[in-house]
Design a protein around this motif. Structure first.
Motif, short mmCIF file in Angstrom:
data_model
loop_
_atom_site.label_atom_id
_atom_site.label_comp_id
_atom_site.label_asym_id
_atom_site.label_seq_id
_atom_site.Cartn_x
_atom_site.Cartn_y
_atom_site.Cartn_z
N UNK A 191 18.75 3.04 -46.71
CA UNK A 191 18.36 1.88 -47.54
C UNK A 191 16.90 1.96 -47.95
N UNK A 192 16.05 2.27 -46.98
CA UNK A 192 14.60 2.28 -47.24
C UNK A 192 14.25 3.38 -48.24
N UNK A 193 14.78 4.57 -48.02
CA UNK A 193 14.46 5.69 -48.92
C UNK A 193 15.03 5.44 -50.31
N UNK A 194 16.19 4.82 -50.39
CA UNK A 194 16.77 4.54 -51.70
C UNK A 194 15.90 3.53 -52.46
N UNK A 195 15.39 2.54 -51.75
CA UNK A 195 14.49 1.56 -52.39
C UNK A 195 13.22 2.25 -52.89
N UNK A 196 12.62 3.10 -52.04
CA UNK A 196 11.39 3.81 -52.45
C UNK A 196 11.68 4.75 -53.62
N UNK A 197 12.87 5.36 -53.61
CA UNK A 197 13.22 6.29 -54.70
C UNK A 197 13.40 5.55 -56.01
N UNK A 198 13.92 4.34 -55.92
CA UNK A 198 14.16 3.58 -57.15
C UNK A 198 12.85 3.08 -57.76
N UNK A 199 11.94 2.61 -56.90
CA UNK A 199 10.65 2.08 -57.41
C UNK A 199 9.53 2.61 -56.53
N UNK A 200 9.08 3.82 -56.78
CA UNK A 200 8.09 4.45 -55.89
C UNK A 200 6.83 3.60 -55.69
N UNK A 201 6.46 2.80 -56.66
CA UNK A 201 5.23 2.01 -56.56
C UNK A 201 5.26 0.97 -55.45
N UNK A 202 6.45 0.57 -55.00
CA UNK A 202 6.49 -0.53 -54.04
C UNK A 202 5.96 -0.13 -52.67
N UNK A 203 5.95 1.17 -52.37
CA UNK A 203 5.50 1.59 -51.03
C UNK A 203 4.10 1.07 -50.73
N UNK A 204 3.28 0.93 -51.77
CA UNK A 204 1.90 0.46 -51.56
C UNK A 204 1.86 -0.93 -50.93
N UNK A 205 2.93 -1.69 -51.10
CA UNK A 205 2.97 -3.06 -50.54
C UNK A 205 3.50 -3.09 -49.11
N UNK A 206 3.83 -1.91 -48.57
CA UNK A 206 4.36 -1.86 -47.20
C UNK A 206 3.19 -1.70 -46.24
N UNK A 207 3.04 -2.67 -45.35
CA UNK A 207 1.93 -2.62 -44.39
C UNK A 207 2.12 -1.47 -43.40
N UNK A 208 3.34 -1.33 -42.90
CA UNK A 208 3.68 -0.24 -41.99
C UNK A 208 5.19 -0.20 -41.85
N UNK A 209 5.68 0.94 -41.38
CA UNK A 209 7.11 1.06 -41.06
C UNK A 209 7.19 1.41 -39.58
N UNK A 210 7.86 0.56 -38.83
CA UNK A 210 8.05 0.80 -37.40
C UNK A 210 9.50 1.20 -37.23
N UNK A 211 9.74 2.43 -36.84
CA UNK A 211 11.13 2.91 -36.86
C UNK A 211 11.52 3.55 -35.54
N UNK A 212 12.82 3.46 -35.27
CA UNK A 212 13.38 4.22 -34.15
C UNK A 212 14.05 5.44 -34.73
N UNK A 213 13.57 6.61 -34.29
CA UNK A 213 14.19 7.84 -34.76
C UNK A 213 13.40 9.04 -34.29
N UNK A 214 14.08 10.17 -34.20
CA UNK A 214 13.41 11.42 -33.89
C UNK A 214 13.35 11.73 -32.41
N UNK A 215 12.97 12.95 -32.14
CA UNK A 215 12.86 13.43 -30.76
C UNK A 215 12.00 14.67 -30.78
N UNK A 216 11.24 14.87 -29.71
CA UNK A 216 10.46 16.11 -29.59
C UNK A 216 10.72 16.70 -28.21
N UNK A 217 9.97 16.21 -27.21
CA UNK A 217 10.11 16.82 -25.88
C UNK A 217 11.48 16.56 -25.25
N UNK A 218 12.12 15.48 -25.65
CA UNK A 218 13.42 15.12 -25.05
C UNK A 218 14.58 15.92 -25.63
#
Ligand code: BDR
Ligand code: CA
Length: 318
Positions: free
Chosen positions: A132-159
């Motif tokens: 959803x988030x990437x589709x929104x950014x893809x549709x209107x790339x300019x809106x990302x500037x209004x995002x204060x931060x994205x706090x997400x659960x995802x990814x792994x490194x040492x685990x």
């Protein structure tokens, strides 16, 4: 300080459900502008319904809920009924929620809500695949500037990975979306398996939540009982990791966590390692540090916070 406006993008999922409860218990910290559901742990028809069930239980039918993308941007769907059960929230008693589903698509809502963000911006909390988030950014790339931060659960490194040897589920399901989000140029706070695997729902911690004896706490304890049957066997721990609430807990009490600014890049090409998050922890490349990679948490402090906030829904004092 006034509460931080947030949109919670999720795929409930037992642990997404607890993240929603924690946020809905914390109106002085977060103002939930909307909940957007995405396909992930189970298909979209179930994730949007499950989000509305959580609003009912928390007495927050006022929070608008939107259904978004029903499949990844460029790949086939992957779901996780083997972890979450056929409903996504197996373990609790299900019912038809009274909280309505908005007739607007979640991506339309995201675009409009981000455009309308206040001067300090809007925070996105993402606990499912990032479609959803990437589709929104893809549709209107300019809106990302209004995002204060994205706090997400995802990814792994040492685990290492939990769905393939090198990939975590949310990133694996839609690596193309994750790649776009990790390149969006806005501050990212990333709760990967390296930290969420420290947040174990031991029997004592679940019992403390159950003892609150309010509807939200009862649902939480019974969902965690189911969720953790699978994870305890998989990881050999006394209870499973409570991944998604780490995102909301960071907004409420960032001092519980430790992280390091790192470059995090997503593998999209390899079929062997698709969805792998390459975390440049020691800064061995000159790639820009695009994310705060969270690696440690005070787990007792986390469960204390969660239990105290869930007590706000009534019942007995913690
Ligand atoms: C993530 O995948 C889902 O199973 C959970 O809800 C969490 O968001 C953990 O890998
Ligand atoms: Ca999730």
């Amino acid at each position: 300080m006034s509460p931080r406006p947030v949109i919670i993008d999720c795929d409930p999922g037992q642990d997404d459900a607890v993240a929603l409860f924690l946020a809905m218990a914390s109106p002085e910290d977060v103002d939930i502008v909307g909940i957007t559901a995405v396909a992930g742990n189970v298909p979209l028809a179930l994730t949007q319904r499950n989000a509305r069930i959580m609003c009912d239980l928390a007495g927050r039918a006022d929070v608008p809920v939107f259904a978004g993308c029903d499949r990844p941007m460029r790949r086939d769907s992957v779901t996780a009924e083997h972890v979450h059960g056929s409903t996504g929230i197996d373990g609790m008693d299900l019912f038809d929620p009274a909280t309505p589903l908005s007739d607007r698509h979640a991506v339309d809502f995201l675009v409009e809500a981000i455009k309308a963000a206040p001067d300090e911006g809007i925070t996105l909390v993402a606990t499912g695949p990032l479609t959803n988030v990437a589709t929104a950014f893809g549709r209107e790339p300019g809106i990302a500037a209004n995002v204060r931060e994205i706090v997400l659960m995802g990814g792994a490194s040492r685990e290492g990975g939990n769905i393939t040897p090198s990939a975590e589920f949310n990133i694996f399901v839609d690596p193309d979306a994750a790649d776009a989000v990790f390149r969006c140029g806005r501050p990212l706070v990333v709760m990967g398996l390296d930290v969420t695997h420290q947040v174990i729902s031991t029997p004592a911690r679940v019992a403390a939540i159950a003892a609150l004896d309010n509807p939200v706490a009862r649902a939480t304890a019974s969902m965690l009982g189911f969720f953790h049957r699978h994870d305890s066997a998989k990881y050999g721990t006394e209870g499973g990791p409570l991944h998604d609430p780490c995102t909301v807990a960071w907004l409420l009490s960032p001092g519980l966590f430790e992280g390091k600014p790192c470059n995090v890049s997503v593998e999209t090409a390899s079929s062997l390692t698709a969805g792998h998050t390459a975390v440049d922890f020691w800064h061995v490349t000159d790639r820009p540090r695009n994310a705060l990679w969270v690696h440690s948490v005070d787990a007792d402090g986390f469960y204390d916070l969660l239990t105290r906030r869930l007590a706000r829904f009534g019942g007995r004092a913690p």
